[in-house]
Design a protein around this motif. Structure first.
Motif, mmCIF file in Angstrom:
data_model
loop_
_atom_site.group_PDB
_atom_site.id
_atom_site.type_symbol
_atom_site.label_atom_id
_atom_site.label_comp_id
_atom_site.label_asym_id
_atom_site.label_seq_id
_atom_site.Cartn_x
_atom_site.Cartn_y
_atom_site.Cartn_z
ATOM 1 N N VAL A 71 0.825 -1.210 0.000
ATOM 2 C CA VAL A 71 0.000 0.000 0.000
ATOM 3 C C VAL A 71 0.863 1.265 0.000
ATOM 4 C CG1 VAL A 71 -1.950 -1.148 1.087
ATOM 5 C CG2 VAL A 71 -0.249 -0.014 2.532
ATOM 6 N N GLY A 72 2.157 1.101 -0.229
ATOM 7 C CA GLY A 72 3.040 2.251 -0.380
ATOM 8 C C GLY A 72 3.635 2.801 0.895
ATOM 9 N N LEU A 73 3.454 2.116 2.024
ATOM 10 C CA LEU A 73 4.013 2.583 3.304
ATOM 11 C C LEU A 73 5.394 1.948 3.486
ATOM 12 C CD1 LEU A 73 0.772 2.331 5.474
ATOM 13 C CD2 LEU A 73 1.774 4.381 4.439
ATOM 14 N N ARG A 74 6.348 2.423 2.715
ATOM 15 C CA ARG A 74 7.636 1.737 2.623
ATOM 16 C C ARG A 74 8.508 1.911 3.855
ATOM 17 N NH1 ARG A 74 7.999 3.286 -3.697
ATOM 18 N NH2 ARG A 74 6.837 1.477 -4.446
ATOM 19 N N ASP A 75 8.429 3.058 4.524
ATOM 20 C CA ASP A 75 9.225 3.228 5.742
ATOM 21 C C ASP A 75 8.744 2.281 6.837
ATOM 22 O OD1 ASP A 75 10.901 5.121 4.680
ATOM 23 O OD2 ASP A 75 9.678 6.816 5.322
ATOM 24 N N LEU A 76 7.425 2.123 6.952
ATOM 25 C CA LEU A 76 6.885 1.176 7.933
ATOM 26 C C LEU A 76 7.252 -0.261 7.540
ATOM 27 C CD1 LEU A 76 3.340 2.685 8.617
ATOM 28 C CD2 LEU A 76 5.351 2.746 10.117
ATOM 29 N N ALA A 77 7.222 -0.544 6.238
ATOM 30 C CA ALA A 77 7.601 -1.878 5.769
ATOM 31 C C ALA A 77 9.060 -2.162 6.108
ATOM 32 C CB ALA A 77 7.377 -1.975 4.260
ATOM 33 N N ARG A 78 9.905 -1.182 5.858
ATOM 34 C CA ARG A 78 11.336 -1.359 6.131
ATOM 35 C C ARG A 78 11.579 -1.594 7.616
ATOM 36 N NH1 ARG A 78 15.911 2.965 4.050
ATOM 37 N NH2 ARG A 78 17.677 2.165 5.238
ATOM 38 N N LEU A 79 10.853 -0.875 8.470
ATOM 39 C CA LEU A 79 10.974 -1.064 9.915
ATOM 40 C C LEU A 79 10.580 -2.482 10.307
ATOM 41 C CD1 LEU A 79 11.480 0.136 12.733
ATOM 42 C CD2 LEU A 79 9.092 0.883 12.744
ATOM 43 N N ASP A 80 9.478 -2.979 9.759
ATOM 44 C CA ASP A 80 9.037 -4.345 10.069
ATOM 45 C C ASP A 80 10.032 -5.381 9.565
ATOM 46 O OD1 ASP A 80 6.822 -3.636 11.476
ATOM 47 O OD2 ASP A 80 5.360 -4.466 10.077
ATOM 48 N N PHE A 81 10.564 -5.169 8.373
ATOM 49 C CA PHE A 81 11.531 -6.120 7.831
ATOM 50 C C PHE A 81 12.783 -6.188 8.715
ATOM 51 C CE2 PHE A 81 9.660 -5.267 3.376
ATOM 52 C CZ PHE A 81 8.738 -6.283 3.556
ATOM 53 N N ASN A 82 13.242 -5.036 9.189
ATOM 54 C CA ASN A 82 14.417 -5.020 10.059
ATOM 55 C C ASN A 82 14.140 -5.734 11.373
ATOM 56 O OD1 ASN A 82 16.217 -3.660 8.344
ATOM 57 N ND2 ASN A 82 15.453 -1.654 8.971
ATOM 58 N N GLN A 83 12.930 -5.556 11.907
ATOM 59 C CA GLN A 83 12.565 -6.245 13.150
ATOM 60 C C GLN A 83 12.464 -7.752 12.927
ATOM 61 O OE1 GLN A 83 9.874 -3.972 16.044
ATOM 62 N NE2 GLN A 83 9.195 -3.145 14.075
ATOM 63 N N SER A 84 11.995 -8.127 11.754
ATOM 64 C CA SER A 84 11.911 -9.553 11.428
ATOM 65 C C SER A 84 13.306 -10.163 11.323
ATOM 66 C CB SER A 84 11.144 -9.743 10.115
ATOM 67 O OG SER A 84 11.003 -11.117 9.819
ATOM 68 N N LEU A 85 14.221 -9.437 10.692
ATOM 69 C CA LEU A 85 15.587 -9.933 10.547
ATOM 70 C C LEU A 85 16.297 -10.033 11.896
ATOM 71 C CD1 LEU A 85 16.894 -8.099 7.347
ATOM 72 C CD2 LEU A 85 16.440 -10.542 7.611
ATOM 73 N N ALA A 86 15.984 -9.114 12.800
ATOM 74 C CA ALA A 86 16.604 -9.162 14.121
ATOM 75 C C ALA A 86 16.240 -10.447 14.863
ATOM 76 C CB ALA A 86 16.177 -7.944 14.938
ATOM 77 N N LEU A 87 15.059 -10.979 14.571
ATOM 78 C CA LEU A 87 14.600 -12.210 15.210
ATOM 79 C C LEU A 87 15.008 -13.456 14.434
ATOM 80 C CD1 LEU A 87 11.000 -10.953 16.062
ATOM 81 C CD2 LEU A 87 12.848 -11.367 17.719
#
Length: 312
Positions: free
Chosen positions: A78-94
């Motif tokens: 839906v174009g919310l790329r900064d929020l997507a990037r934040l979630d992806f980084n949190q996923s990678l941390a886990l």
């Protein structure tokens, strides 16, 4: 960009519902458009559902990582790329071993011009998943935008050879090779076009090679798109590659208009939408550099003329 007269495109006018302006001598229409894509109820509900679930404290790390990844994908769609990037980084941390996330982050880094970070992200994807063709293509494109043309050409050549029937591989190989040798790039793309099949992407190749007119390309889009979503997706592709064609020959005015059209349909997940922003920035910087060079040359010329007058 070439605009078409209503008389020759009456069918297109009916299908697209375009408006026209009236004149005594002729009538002109706007280019083919689609309704910009909007977030769906499903996407919004899934984002809300995942947000609620992520507040639970009893989730295992692997489950939480998957949820962050899924919500990031919905944010991205839906174009919310900064929020997507934040979630992806949190996923990678886990859960660090996720090649698809590294690939998406690489595309984000490419969009904002952080090319070294993009290369590292794509390399991470390919280390975890050597057969990931998307990361291979995206790394070559990042190398192209990062002005590492020789490496980009090497990567994209290998990527194309893995599947010569893919018209998008042929297109990007042409775009990269054009920076090295425009004539050779044109001849190579012509040779690849000779072995085309019926896939949609070869229409884009034909348009790039001037094998078909813009009118024919738009008619191909309209006759093959049965719903607004597909129409928006294909118009995004047409306008991006048509814009690239104009840009390569220095027609920046038309290229800018076409990239803006490619952005207008909100097809956020397509690389053609993502890289239209990047292309607009590159054009702006190039035009600014040209104007600065012209201004400096004019000042030097005026200074030289004044010196000659004083000497005389």
């Amino acid at each position: 960009m070439k605009w078409f007269q209503t008389a020759s495109l009456c069918i297109m006018l009916v299908l697209t519902g375009c408006s026209s302006t009236t004149k005594q001598s002729s009538q002109w229409i706007y280019p083919p458009m689609a309704v910009p894509l909007q977030s769906t109820i499903k996407q919004e509900v899934q984002i809300a559902r995942l947000t609620q679930l992520l507040q639970r404290s009893d989730l295992k790390d692997e489950v939480r990582a998957k949820m962050f990844y899924e919500r990031g994908n919905y944010y991205d769609s839906v174009g919310l790329r900064d929020l997507a990037r934040l979630d992806f980084n949190q996923s990678l941390a886990l859960e660090p071993a996720q090649p698809d996330i590294f690939n998406l982050l690489g595309v984000y880094f490419t969009q904002v011009g952080e090319f070294d970070a993009a290369y590292e992200a794509f390399d991470s994807t390919l280390e975890l998943d050597p057969s990931n063709s998307y990361a291979e293509r995206n790394r070559a494109i990042a190398l192209y935008y990062g002005d590492r043309i020789d490496l980009a050409f090497e990567d994209m050549t290998k990527h194309y050879q893995d599947d010569p029937s893919d018209p998008f591989r042929a297109l990007w190989l042409y775009i990269i090779q054009y920076e090295l040798d425009p004539i050779e790039a044109q001849q190579a793309l012509l040779a690849r076009y000779e072995s085309k099949d019926e896939s949609w992407g070869w229409v884009l190749v034909a348009l790039t090679l001037d094998k078909i007119t813009e009118e024919q390309a738009f008619k191909a889009v309209l006759t093959s798109s049965r719903d607004n979503t597909l129409l928006a997706q294909r118009l995004t592709e047409v306008y991006f590659y048509l814009g690239k064609r104009y840009q390569l020959v220095g027609d920046y005015a038309n290229a800018v208009s076409l990239y803006k059209l490619a952005l207008s349909f909100n097809v956020f997940e397509y690389v053609e939408h993502r890289y239209s922003f990047l292309e607009l920035g590159r054009i702006f910087e190039e035009v600014k550099a040209q104007r600065l060079a012209e201004t400096n040359a004019k000042k030097m010329s005026e200074s030289s003329e004044k010196s000659e007058v004083v000497t005389q």
